[in-house]
Enzyme design. Structure first.
Site, PDB file in Angstrom:
ATOM      1  N   GLU A  42       0.844  -1.191   0.000  1.00 29.57           N
ATOM      2  CA  GLU A  42       0.000   0.000   0.000  1.00 29.57           C
ATOM      3  C   GLU A  42       0.886   1.251   0.000  1.00 29.57           C
ATOM      4  O   GLU A  42       1.308   1.709  -1.051  1.00 29.57           O
ATOM      5  CB  GLU A  42      -1.010  -0.075   1.160  1.00 29.57           C
TER       6      GLU A  42
HETATM    7  C1  HEC Z   1      -3.155   0.910  -1.924  1.00 29.33           C
HETATM    8  C2  HEC Z   1      -4.521   1.008  -1.500  1.00 29.33           C
HETATM    9  C3  HEC Z   1      -4.849   1.530  -0.144  1.00 29.33           C
HETATM   10  C4  HEC Z   1      -4.327   2.603   0.533  1.00 29.33           C
HETATM   11  C5  HEC Z   1      -3.229   3.541   0.093  1.00 29.33           C
HETATM   12  C6  HEC Z   1      -5.049   2.692   1.764  1.00 29.33           C
HETATM   13  N1  HEC Z   1      -5.986   1.726   1.835  1.00 29.33           N
HETATM   14 FE1  HEC Z   1      -7.350   1.467   3.297  1.00 29.33          FE
HETATM   15  N2  HEC Z   1      -7.816  -0.328   2.547  1.00 29.33           N
HETATM   16  C7  HEC Z   1      -7.357  -0.845   1.352  1.00 29.33           C
HETATM   17  C8  HEC Z   1      -7.708  -2.239   1.269  1.00 29.33           C
HETATM   18  C9  HEC Z   1      -7.389  -3.175   0.115  1.00 29.33           C
HETATM   19  C10 HEC Z   1      -8.396  -2.551   2.462  1.00 29.33           C
HETATM   20  C11 HEC Z   1      -8.926  -3.917   2.886  1.00 29.33           C
HETATM   21  C12 HEC Z   1      -7.767  -4.712   3.452  1.00 29.33           C
HETATM   22  C13 HEC Z   1      -8.192  -5.936   4.217  1.00 29.33           C
HETATM   23  O1  HEC Z   1      -9.334  -5.984   4.684  1.00 29.33           O
HETATM   24  O2  HEC Z   1      -7.358  -6.832   4.385  1.00 29.33           O
HETATM   25  C14 HEC Z   1      -8.465  -1.319   3.229  1.00 29.33           C
HETATM   26  C15 HEC Z   1      -9.137  -1.183   4.451  1.00 29.33           C
HETATM   27  C16 HEC Z   1      -9.333   0.036   5.090  1.00 29.33           C
HETATM   28  C17 HEC Z   1     -10.243   0.279   6.185  1.00 29.33           C
HETATM   29  C18 HEC Z   1     -11.188  -0.734   6.821  1.00 29.33           C
HETATM   30  C19 HEC Z   1     -12.624  -0.417   6.551  1.00 29.33           C
HETATM   31  C20 HEC Z   1     -13.550  -1.493   7.060  1.00 29.33           C
HETATM   32  O3  HEC Z   1     -14.736  -1.381   6.771  1.00 29.33           O
HETATM   33  O4  HEC Z   1     -13.091  -2.428   7.727  1.00 29.33           O
HETATM   34  C21 HEC Z   1     -10.108   1.593   6.541  1.00 29.33           C
HETATM   35  C22 HEC Z   1     -10.860   2.347   7.627  1.00 29.33           C
HETATM   36  C23 HEC Z   1      -9.081   2.151   5.688  1.00 29.33           C
HETATM   37  N3  HEC Z   1      -8.659   1.199   4.803  1.00 29.33           N
HETATM   38  C24 HEC Z   1      -8.573   3.437   5.795  1.00 29.33           C
HETATM   39  C25 HEC Z   1      -7.369   3.815   5.186  1.00 29.33           C
HETATM   40  C26 HEC Z   1      -6.544   4.934   5.603  1.00 29.33           C
HETATM   41  C27 HEC Z   1      -6.861   5.870   6.754  1.00 29.33           C
HETATM   42  C28 HEC Z   1      -5.473   4.961   4.766  1.00 29.33           C
HETATM   43  C29 HEC Z   1      -4.270   5.884   4.795  1.00 29.33           C
HETATM   44  C30 HEC Z   1      -3.554   5.972   6.021  1.00 29.33           C
HETATM   45  C31 HEC Z   1      -5.641   3.884   3.820  1.00 29.33           C
HETATM   46  N4  HEC Z   1      -6.781   3.202   4.134  1.00 29.33           N
HETATM   47  C32 HEC Z   1      -4.798   3.633   2.743  1.00 29.33           C
HETATM   48  C33 HEC Z   1      -6.648  -0.149   0.405  1.00 29.33           C
HETATM   49  C34 HEC Z   1      -5.882   0.974   0.706  1.00 29.33           C
END
Ligand code: HEC
Ligand code: HEC
Ligand code: HEC
Ligand code: HEC
Ligand SMILES: [Ca+2]
Ligand SMILES: [Ca+2]
Lengths: 316, 316
Positions: free
Chosen positions: A126
């Site tokens: 990520e």
């Molecule tokens: C490269 C893509 C990417 C980036 C950059 C990213 N995310 Fe995500 N995010 C995802 C993915 C894919 C998941 C699911 C991962 C899993 O469940 O294993 C996720 C899951 C989440 C969730 C969980 C939501 C739930 O309903 O459970 C949150 C909240 C979230 N991200 C916030 C953030 C925040 C805040 C940042 C920056 C600090 C961020 N993400 C950066 C791809 C990204």
């Protein structure tokens, strides 16, 4: 505010009043974390950090890359594209209303938004930014110092990894989508939902979707078995065979905007996702009519999007 | 509005009044393209397209990725990261005030913003999206149809590549940064510039920077020789040896926010960039004092950033 239903209750928070009716409840405000009370200063800082690509090692990926607020808090891809154009193993869930959940990620491996945010910053696929380098990078941008001092007053050395994620979480608690058609209906506007959507809502309750999808986020927030694909779900971090294929029940608010569906992004349409849910989770085969009614109901769950101005980030 | 200088003139456009004084002029509005008159509907559509990553083949890169409005319309990288995490050959110039230029790109290979925008969408190292596929993708998102019909009323089939870039260009014409300290000074607020910045402005004019950096954008917009690095500049597309190392004079508005500097992003600090410009373009060695004065002047060129709300993109 009466909704003509003896099981309904109302509770006032801010300008909006919460209405609960049966399995359903309106969105009023995200639950607070007593260890990280929301302040305007934290929200302001968290918004900057959420949009700042310098929190990634490449300098080009921010939270907003994968959780685009113009795309209902997702990237609308089956799986996300992160550092080095790598694919993430799972679909990016929306950040809208994510504040309603204690169990974070599809597999529930983080508790609360603060712990959650530590994941993507450091994850190699990520943002690929080790915690200490993230702190160093943000410290090197002098314009950030004042924001941290205001968000965490009285702290000697406020630019820490813990405070970075606290600020981001505070911002995320503002990303809620109130006043969709269901909520207006629950508040007494009986024309807010079409007759088909009302039929869909009734079917949704009757066949048992509400055993998992209830409350303001249309999710119990619990980890439940969903036997789909090869992802071990919760067992991937507990290594407990009993957790095999347990996933966090997903919110259904704005669900018509957050396809493709499921943790692997394998399902393109809401129609198909609904059919699969009924079959796999409830052993129930929906008629075409029932399916279309439920989809009409789910399409009425698009709320008011948070209005977020592109923040001018500290320059140096 | 008098500025106490006989060579000054004023011209009224909108709420702001243009003031010209010597080599300098305030920013009032971007020049219009008679072939693409700005309308609110075009601007609205162009803003959606500017922020829409679905205009790239991967679905993850938008204009805003490399021209982040939170980072003064740049990505603050030496060279940009595009499709497949490839590096672009040159530094990403700001889109802020780019509307003042006829010669677009460092090497001037496009004329005007409309032609310019066709480049990055299709460039393999940027958005990697062939024109016909871009049109097809946008057509497949039904929510866009109404926006195109309103932006290009009366057209039979308004979703065309030409109209996509016309709308983007119309949006870019709104990305101007009026009212910086220089402009307020030109309008008569003699305290807007510090004494050091005023000294810097005088040195800037005296030694001849204004022969290239003049007018509202602090650029003549012309192609000028800059013998730096190995990039052939304009000759790279004309194949004319006389164009070897000719580059478009860059705007100096917001220049303190758009480092690193020059077409190859090879220079980290504004101090160094200024020293090099004086030496290479004017054969003049600045004293430390002169250099610091000019930098103080250039730092006063940070204007009011456009306030842009993250647009809710059409979903399907
Ligand atoms: C490269 C893509 C990417 C980036 C950059 C990213 N995310 Fe995500 N995010 C995802 C993915 C894919 C998941 C699911 C991962 C899993 O469940 O294993 C996720 C899951 C989440 C969730 C969980 C939501 C739930 O309903 O459970 C949150 C909240 C979230 N991200 C916030 C953030 C925040 C805040 C940042 C920056 C600090 C961020 N993400 C950066 C791809 C990204
Ligand atoms: C036993 C619990 C349970 C029941 C009953 C249930 N769901 Fe789900 N639902 C889940 C879980 C868990 C997920 C997350 C699935 C995953 O990991 O991909 C989910 C996901 C979904 C999704 C996809 C959301 C997204 O963003 O990808 C939809 C749509 C959905 N449910 C609708 C329904 C409908 C309609 C019903 C009734 C017919 C229903 N669900 C019944 C547990 C349940
Ligand atoms: C992957 C990064 C990337 C993407 C995506 C991108 N650009 Fe650029 N942009 C650049 C680079 C690098 C240059 C300089 C290229 C050159 O001069 O050869 C540039 C140049 C420009 C210029 C010229 C400015 C000037 O002063 O001459 C404008 C205007 C511009 N881009 C607008 C856009 C628009 C509109 C889009 C989307 C349709 C876009 N860019 C997408 C990186 C990008
Ligand atoms: C003969 C024309 C000419 C003169 C005189 C000139 N410049 Fe430039 N300037 C340019 C050109 C052309 C560029 C674009 C350089 C490139 O391609 O990297 C530029 C770029 C710059 C940049 C970097 C902008 C950026 O975003 O990277 C700065 C700063 C600058 N000039 C300041 C000055 C100063 C200060 C002076 C006087 C000491 C000066 N210039 C004199 C033509 C000139
Ligand atoms: Ca999804
Ligand atoms: Ca630059």
């Amino acid at each position: 505010m009466a909704v003509g239903c003896s099981s309904s209750s109302t509770k006032s928070t801010g300008q909006l009043t919460e209405v609960r009716q049966g399995s359903f409840a309106t969105i009023v405000a995200a639950p607070e974390n007593p260890d990280n009370p929301t302040t305007p200063e934290k929200v302001e800082l968290g918004k900057l950090l959420f949009f700042d690509p310098r929190l990634s090692s490449s300098g080009v990926i921010s939270c907003a890359t994968c959780h685009n607020l113009g795309l209902a808090g997702t990237d609308r891809l089956p799986t996300s594209i992160g550092h080095g154009f790598q694919r993430t193993p799972r679909n990016a869930p929306t950040v809208l209303n994510a504040a309603f959940f204690q169990n974070q990620f599809w597999d529930g491996r983080a508790q609360g938004l603060e712990e959650q945010a530590k994941g993507p910053i450091q994850a190699e696929a990520e943002m690929n930014m080790p915690a200490d380098m993230a702190v160093e990078r943000i410290k090197s941008i002098k314009g950030y110092h004042e924001y941290f001092e205001k968000a965490f007053p009285g702290e000697e050395d406020p630019i820490t990894f813990d405070n970075i994620v606290k600020a981001i979480a505070a911002f995320e608690r503002t990303l809620i989508t109130p006043n969709d058609a269901l909520d207006r209906y629950l508040r007494g506007d009986k024309n807010a939902l079409s007759p088909q959507a009302i039929r869909g809502m009734e079917t949704f309750e009757r066949i048992g979707c509400t055993s998992c999808h209830a409350g303001p986020a249309l999710s119990s927030g619990a980890m439940m078995k969903f036997d789909w694909g090869s992802d071990p779900g919760k067992a991937s971090w507990t290594n407990n065979p009993q957790d095999e294929k347990f996933f966090r029940v997903q919110t259904l608010r704005n669900v018509s905007l957050t396809g493709p569906y499921f943790h692997d992004g394998s399902v393109e349409t809401l129609e198909e996702a609904v059919t699969i849910m009924a079959r796999v989770q409830l052993g129930y085969e929906l008629s075409d009519q029932e399916r279309d009614d439920i989809v009409a109901f789910l399409r009425s769950l698009v709320g008011e999007m948070p209005q977020v101005e592109v923040p001018v980030l500290p320059a140096e």
